[in-house]
Enzyme design. Structure first.
Site, PDB file in Angstrom:
ATOM      1  N   MET A 292      -7.102  97.257  92.090  1.00  0.00           N
ATOM      2  CA  MET A 292      -6.768  98.292  92.711  1.00  0.00           C
ATOM      3  C   MET A 292      -5.161  98.124  92.843  1.00  0.00           C
ATOM      4  O   MET A 292      -4.861  97.181  93.226  1.00  0.00           O
ATOM      5  CB  MET A 292      -7.343  97.779  94.108  1.00  0.00           C
ATOM      6  CG  MET A 292      -8.865  97.632  93.831  1.00  0.00           C
ATOM      7  SD  MET A 292      -9.900  97.497  94.854  1.00  0.00           S
ATOM      8  CE  MET A 292      -9.643  98.443  96.048  1.00  0.00           C
TER       9      MET A 292
ATOM     10  N   LYS B 127     -10.564  92.670  94.233  1.00  0.00           N
ATOM     11  CA  LYS B 127     -10.092  94.040  94.686  1.00  0.00           C
ATOM     12  C   LYS B 127      -8.730  93.899  95.409  1.00  0.00           C
ATOM     13  O   LYS B 127      -8.500  92.785  96.016  1.00  0.00           O
ATOM     14  CB  LYS B 127     -11.236  94.353  95.795  1.00  0.00           C
ATOM     15  CG  LYS B 127     -12.485  94.531  95.292  1.00  0.00           C
ATOM     16  CD  LYS B 127     -12.916  95.373  94.248  1.00  0.00           C
ATOM     17  CE  LYS B 127     -14.384  95.430  93.506  1.00  0.00           C
ATOM     18  NZ  LYS B 127     -14.845  94.347  92.910  1.00  0.00           N
ATOM     19  N   ASP B 128      -7.783  94.902  95.076  1.00  0.00           N
ATOM     20  CA  ASP B 128      -6.702  94.756  95.565  1.00  0.00           C
ATOM     21  C   ASP B 128      -6.605  95.150  96.973  1.00  0.00           C
ATOM     22  O   ASP B 128      -7.363  95.259  97.739  1.00  0.00           O
ATOM     23  CB  ASP B 128      -5.761  95.721  95.016  1.00  0.00           C
ATOM     24  CG  ASP B 128      -4.308  95.772  94.831  1.00  0.00           C
ATOM     25  OD1 ASP B 128      -4.034  94.277  95.027  1.00  0.00           O
ATOM     26  OD2 ASP B 128      -3.602  96.411  94.986  1.00  0.00           O
ATOM     27  N   LYS B 129      -5.252  94.852  97.559  1.00  0.00           N
ATOM     28  CA  LYS B 129      -5.082  94.852  99.068  1.00  0.00           C
ATOM     29  C   LYS B 129      -4.973  96.099  99.646  1.00  0.00           C
ATOM     30  O   LYS B 129      -5.685  96.304 100.586  1.00  0.00           O
ATOM     31  CB  LYS B 129      -3.825  94.114  99.157  1.00  0.00           C
ATOM     32  CG  LYS B 129      -3.208  94.233 100.729  1.00  0.00           C
ATOM     33  CD  LYS B 129      -1.838  93.369 100.568  1.00  0.00           C
ATOM     34  CE  LYS B 129      -1.412  93.256 102.106  1.00  0.00           C
ATOM     35  NZ  LYS B 129      -0.405  92.637 102.418  1.00  0.00           N
TER      36      LYS B 129
END
Length: 672
Positions: A6, A282-284
């Protein structure tokens, strides 16, 4: 081995706007201890599905932090805070960044007229739910824990003081010469003594307890039941036979990176992060929901007293669902739930994909345009380009560094990573680069970096250790996944360019000479079989030594592009094995599944336009939206397979450049 990456791309509010967010917005950034909390803090960013081990490592501004199984992200380094930087606005700085055409993203498959919209005006406008290998979509919808007669009571976790816990842990791990620990029972009741007995046995497996009278006071005495041998079989002392060795749970997080969340859990539980496993990071900059597994007990057999003393955290505490659920009272920006016990961990890449819920705000398209765009997305799909986050956000794209590695041009690799560059960067990075350009002294440049874990700091430490004449070894100090990210970026750059040429040359139909997959093997489509295939069957290779190429003009185009880059397509093996590229195949067109959409009106850009899993658990209703609001938003949902970029699906809908360079200008204009 793919997962979700992400990444933030575009549509980001400049920092100054975030700073003036009003108080109630700031409150919502925190998921408080009470079961009531939501979250909304507006920031715009993008997300994708990418491969599990490629972290976008460029220390850039706050926009792209790829992950995908982007494994270890240098979030501290990637955060944007440029106190020492030029007062130039973020939008101005991003004029030095890449555009889509710079990385080969030039074609669309749909015929509708494009329109504009703001993606991730708030990070809560982008929600990702992981899809497991069984096809089940992960949701946080249950805070309860599996009931077990042997589980300790809630009071078990609070009855012992920190000092008592420290002494008991040292006794448990044989870290001192004490043979027992005495705990005074301040409120002497049978119930109180029972709770203390349970707390010691459940939190410190291998210890037994008894009650003693000393000087008219009651004490609980903790000791090793059978001396050092008691440690040999932890399950015997503390773990139900019917219970799996791994506790699986759903991690719901807001504006937090997966590894950040795991590091926080590790600190609370006093264990190492490597006992946690997951299918993809999963990205921030989003709200994400995914499954995590943690090793709940560790059947380590202690061989010698020396080994016992070294493995100080091997036993420390059993990780039960009850202990994990207890943490929800103190976790910020994430929650844990849907607990279960299983006999296996999770593995990177085991997921089927991800389900996205996205809000595009302030859209300009007519209802007809939106219908055409979404129908095309559902029926035809989008070009499976690698998204902008794959290539970095500064004036030095990651693919250029990858190309230099493949060329074995190590001076160029060093120069590209360390040289001054225009654009959005932290002030201390700017000073570090300036020092390097002026002195070529690794020690002097390193002194300018307060954070040494960034790629620049790692390379400078390597140069200090190995010297300027051994750049290969110096570069090797950078974690392997981050080094490979550069050459994977180059492969992606080639693939994007070749796919654009393929679509320009042959359109959206299968043609003789194209490639398709038979199982895991690529074969050429022959003239007589071409009618049996559609564009959705066609794959294109990422260059490498173990792939074949199309038999039409595009096969030659691959060769020409690599020749122009001083590379030999027939010899993609590198003298350093890590940098040898075997290649892979990737579908040209992806057709999302479970596509749904809705246009809504709204007045306040701070109000969420859908409910999250946490909102539903807390019983929060959707805000009442006006039927005739000042703005319109497109709410869309779709599912994508691993290694597929949601930004590219959204690009096809809007027909807009998703680069930060372009989107920042759009968002800045919108904010005026």
């Amino acid at each position: 081995m793919e997962t979700v990456e992400m990444n933030s791309v575009s549509l980001k509010r400049p920092r100054s706007e975030d700073d003036v967010a009003n108080a109630d917005e700031i409150k919502r950034q925190k998921i408080s201890e009470k079961p009531k909390t939501g979250n909304d803090s507006g920031q715009s960013i993008e997300t994708v599905t990418e491969q599990p081990d490629k972290s976008l490592l460029e220390d850039t501004k706050n926009e792209i932090i790829p992950n995908e199984e982007s494994e270890e992200q240098e979030d501290e380094e990637l955060e944007d805070s440029d106190e020492d930087g030029d007062p130039e606005s973020f939008a101005d700085m991003m004029k030095h960044g890449l555009t889509e055409s710079d990385v080969g993203i030039t074609k669309f498959v749909s015929s509708h007229k494009g329109f504009s919209g703001i993606l991730k005006e708030r990070y809560s406008d982008f929600v990702v739910h992981e899809i497991g290998k069984d096809g089940r979509v992960s949701h946080l919808d249950d805070f309860s824990v599996p009931v077990d007669d042997e589980d300790p009571s809630e009071e078990t976790f609070t009855v012992l003081s920190d000092e008592d816990k420290q002494r008991l842990e040292e006794l448990q791990l044989l870290k001192n010469k004490e043979t027992s620990v005495a705990i005074e029972v301040v409120e002497d009741t049978k119930e109180k003594r029972t709770v203390i007995h349970q707390a010691v046995k459940s939190l410190f497996p291998g210890l037994e307890t008894k009650t003693e009278d000393r000087d008219g006071k009651k004490y609980i005495i903790a000791y090793h039941a059978a001396g050092k041998k008691a440690l040999a079989n932890p399950r015997k002392h503390s773990w139900p036979k019917s219970r799996g060795s791994y506790c699986h749970f759903v991690l719901y997080k807001e504006n937090k990176d997966t590894m950040d969340a795991i590091n926080v859990l590790s600190k609370f539980l006093r264990v190492k992060p490597n006992i946690f496993s997951y299918m993809g990071t999963k990205d921030k900059r989003a709200i994400t929901v995914q499954e995590i597994a943690v090793l709940s007990w560790n059947p380590i057999f202690f061989l010698t007293e020396q080994l016992q003393r070294r493995l100080t955290t091997a036993f420390a505490h059993l990780i039960t669902a009850q202990r994990l659920a207890h943490l929800n009272k103190c976790l910020m920006n994430f929650k844990l739930g849907n607990f279960s016990y299983k006999n296996h961990p999770l593995k990177l890449g085991e997921l089927q994909g991800n389900h996205f819920t996205v809000v595009l705000r302030n859209i300009t398209g007519t209802d007809d345009q939106i219908e055409q765009a979404m129908h095309s997305l559902r029926e035809i799909g989008f070009i499976n380009y690698y998204g902008m986050q794959r290539f970095g956000t500064t004036a030095v794209p990651t693919y250029q560094i990858g190309r230099a590695i493949l060329q074995n041009n190590w001076n160029e690799v060093m120069d590209l990573i360390l040289k001054p560059r225009p654009g959005a960067e932290k002030g201390y990075l700017v000073k570090c680069r300036e020092e390097w350009a002026k002195t070529k002294d690794p020690a002097a440049a390193l002194k300018k970096l307060p954070v040494k874990r960034c790629v620049e700091g790692q390379l400078l430490r390597g140069l200090l250790k190995y010297g300027m004449k051994n750049i290969i070894s110096a570069f090797g100090i950078i974690p392997r996944n981050n080094r490979l990210m550069y050459i994977h970026s180059y492969q992606s750059y080639v693939w994007n360019n070749m796919v654009s040429k393929r679509i320009e040359e042959y359109g959206l139909r299968a043609v003789p000479g194209d490639l398709t997959l038979k199982g895991a093997t690529a074969v050429h489509i022959e003239e007589g079989d071409v009618d049996n295939y559609t564009i959705h069957d066609v794959v294109m290779p990422l260059p490498g030594f173990d792939v074949i190429y199309p038999k039409h003009k595009i096969g030659e185009a691959y060769k020409k592009m690599l020749v122009a880059d001083n590379l030999d397509i027939n010899n993609m093996r590198h003298k350093i094995r890590d940098y040898s590229l075997s290649g892979a195949y990737r579908k040209i067109i992806i057709r999302p599944q479970n596509v749904n959409w809705e246009v809504v009106a709204y007045d306040d850009p701070r109000i969420p336009l859908f409910t999250t899993d946490l909102d539903k658990l807390e019983g929060k209703p959707l805000p009442v939206l006006p039927t005739d609001g000042k703005f319109r938003a497109l709410k869309m949902e779709f599912s994508l397979p691993p290694s597929t970029y949601a930004t590219m699906a959204i690009r096809e809908v809007l027909k807009m450049d998703t680069s930060i360079k372009n989107q920042t200008q759009l968002n800045t204009t919108w904010l005026r």
